[in-house]
Every structure is written in structure tokens, then in C-alpha cells.
Design an enzyme around this catalytic site. Sequence first.
Site, PDB file in Angstrom:
ATOM      1  N   ASP A  16      -1.546   5.538  -7.242  1.00 12.90           N
ATOM      2  CA  ASP A  16      -0.986   4.282  -7.688  1.00 12.90           C
ATOM      3  C   ASP A  16      -0.025   3.821  -6.597  1.00 12.90           C
ATOM      4  O   ASP A  16       0.424   4.626  -5.769  1.00 12.90           O
ATOM      5  CB  ASP A  16      -0.246   4.504  -9.012  1.00 12.90           C
ATOM      6  CG  ASP A  16       0.502   3.288  -9.481  1.00 12.90           C
ATOM      7  OD1 ASP A  16      -0.120   2.221  -9.603  1.00 12.90           O
ATOM      8  OD2 ASP A  16       1.717   3.409  -9.715  1.00 12.90           O
ATOM      9  N   LEU A  17       0.318   2.530  -6.572  1.00 11.83           N
ATOM     10  CA  LEU A  17       1.241   2.019  -5.562  1.00 11.83           C
ATOM     11  C   LEU A  17       2.623   1.717  -6.155  1.00 11.83           C
ATOM     12  O   LEU A  17       3.597   2.392  -5.853  1.00 11.83           O
ATOM     13  CB  LEU A  17       0.658   0.761  -4.908  1.00 11.83           C
ATOM     14  CG  LEU A  17      -0.644   0.938  -4.121  1.00 11.83           C
ATOM     15  CD1 LEU A  17      -1.122  -0.404  -3.572  1.00 11.83           C
ATOM     16  CD2 LEU A  17      -0.476   1.943  -2.992  1.00 11.83           C
ATOM     17  N   ASP A  18       2.697   0.701  -7.018  1.00 11.96           N
ATOM     18  CA  ASP A  18       3.980   0.239  -7.539  1.00 11.96           C
ATOM     19  C   ASP A  18       4.699   1.338  -8.308  1.00 11.96           C
ATOM     20  O   ASP A  18       4.138   1.957  -9.228  1.00 11.96           O
ATOM     21  CB  ASP A  18       3.774  -0.951  -8.475  1.00 11.96           C
ATOM     22  CG  ASP A  18       3.213  -2.168  -7.761  1.00 11.96           C
ATOM     23  OD1 ASP A  18       3.270  -2.218  -6.523  1.00 11.96           O
ATOM     24  OD2 ASP A  18       2.714  -3.081  -8.465  1.00 11.96           O
ATOM     25  N   ASP A 189       3.000   6.950 -11.548  1.00  9.42           N
ATOM     26  CA  ASP A 189       4.246   7.043 -12.304  1.00  9.42           C
ATOM     27  C   ASP A 189       4.088   6.738 -13.781  1.00  9.42           C
ATOM     28  O   ASP A 189       4.978   7.082 -14.569  1.00  9.42           O
ATOM     29  CB  ASP A 189       5.277   6.065 -11.723  1.00  9.42           C
ATOM     30  CG  ASP A 189       4.917   4.615 -12.033  1.00  9.42           C
ATOM     31  OD1 ASP A 189       5.600   3.969 -12.851  1.00  9.42           O
ATOM     32  OD2 ASP A 189       3.914   4.122 -11.482  1.00  9.42           O
TER      33      ASP A 189
END
Length: 243
Positions: A16-18, A189
Site C-alpha cells: 500500500d502507499l498512503d 496500514d
Amino acid sequence: MKFYRDWVRPTAISFDLDDTLYDNVPIMIAAETALIDWLALKCEAFQGMTMHQWMKQRQGYAALHPEVAHDVTALRLSSLQHAFEQQGYSAQDAASLAVQGLNVFLQTRNDFQVPPDNVALLQRLAQHYPIIAITNGNARPDNIGLAGIFDHVLSPKAGEFRMKPYCDLFRHAEQQTGHYGSAWLHVGDHIVSDVVGAINAGWQAAWFNESQLNIPFNKYSEHSVRLPHLEYTHFSDLVDSLT
């Protein structure tokens, strides 16, 4: 690090990025603020509109248009066009303004750099594994210091791929790479979007829990929260365990 399930060393890793590789909250606040300021300049009716009001309006539009609800870029574009049309603009002018507004948002939304330590850790992992990004958002890796890191960057697409925790993007990743099921470790996250999504797809899941929260089993009534395979608070610990 904490381990909740038996796990095997993966042959491929997705991120995941954000809020997994950087703090996305101030970035989004800045981007939404830039868009609201631009809207106020373009149309008097939007002057004084708060961020909460704009987000509520967009959410209302998404509820009425499920065909774009999973694609945050398409949703933002079409909801902007709708907002201008509601103020009496022609479809053509509203569409043009919507594109301008989207560009204002995306420029600020991607005006940051991933922390160098995290970039270095990703580069270290990439020496050992194919790594890809699976994101529900619209961050652009090439603009934020991650150029050349990921083999693929996958995100929802209206009418084709739904958001995590739906399995669409995980299945798409399998088709793109030839790695399947538990050969993957997905890192993220969000206990639902990332962990539940990965587990339901038959993947392994690593939960980034920087604040060391308890697993919120009772928070998400619409999805059954699942235990990740492992939990970490420091990215370096995860990379050490994989290399």
C-alpha cells in the site's frame, strides 16, 4: 514485530502507499485546501465552502453513482463536473473546469517526497523480490521519489477493478506477475483494506501499526476483521526479516 499466523517467505511483495510509506494526512489536507481555494476563485457559490462540506458533497455523489465510487480519480472528476453543472454551467464548460480542478488537486496531492530512509529500504527489498504497489488512492510514485521502485502500480478503475478489500486488485496482480496466493506478502496500514483484503485473496498480510493500536475487531461491522500474519511498527524491522 508480532506474529499471529504461520507464514512462509514470500516470492513477491506488494505495498500500500498512503499512510504505509509516508504520512498521508497532511498531504491530503493540503490538496483538499488547494482545491477548495481554487473552487472559490472559479465560482462565487463555492466561496466559504468548508473541506467537510465538500467531502460530504462528494460522498453523496458517490452514493448515487456506484459506477465511479471505487475509483477516487474518476469520482473526483465526475463530482466536480456535477458541482459546476449544479451551478448552471454547461456540460462542456463544467467538464473543462472539472479537469482543471482535478489537476489542481493532483498537483498538490503529489507535491511531496517519500522519506529517503523508506526509499532506501524499498530499494533493498527490490534486490531480492519483485515488488509492486496496490493502492486505493491516486498518489503517483514517479512524482514522489519512487520512480523505478515498483514493477507495477495497481489502483482501482471504474467499471473494472474495485477498491481493496475487494479481491480485484490482488487478482490483477497475480495475472500481471505470475505469482499467486500465499506466494505474496501484502504490506499495508489499514486493517480492513489491506489485511482483510489480502487474507481474503489468499495472500499473506503484514500490518503496519505505527501507533501500536489494538486490532479493532469490533470497529468495522461491514467486514470481519482478520488477523494479519505479522505486525510491525518500524519498516526496517520488516525489511530485516525479509532479507
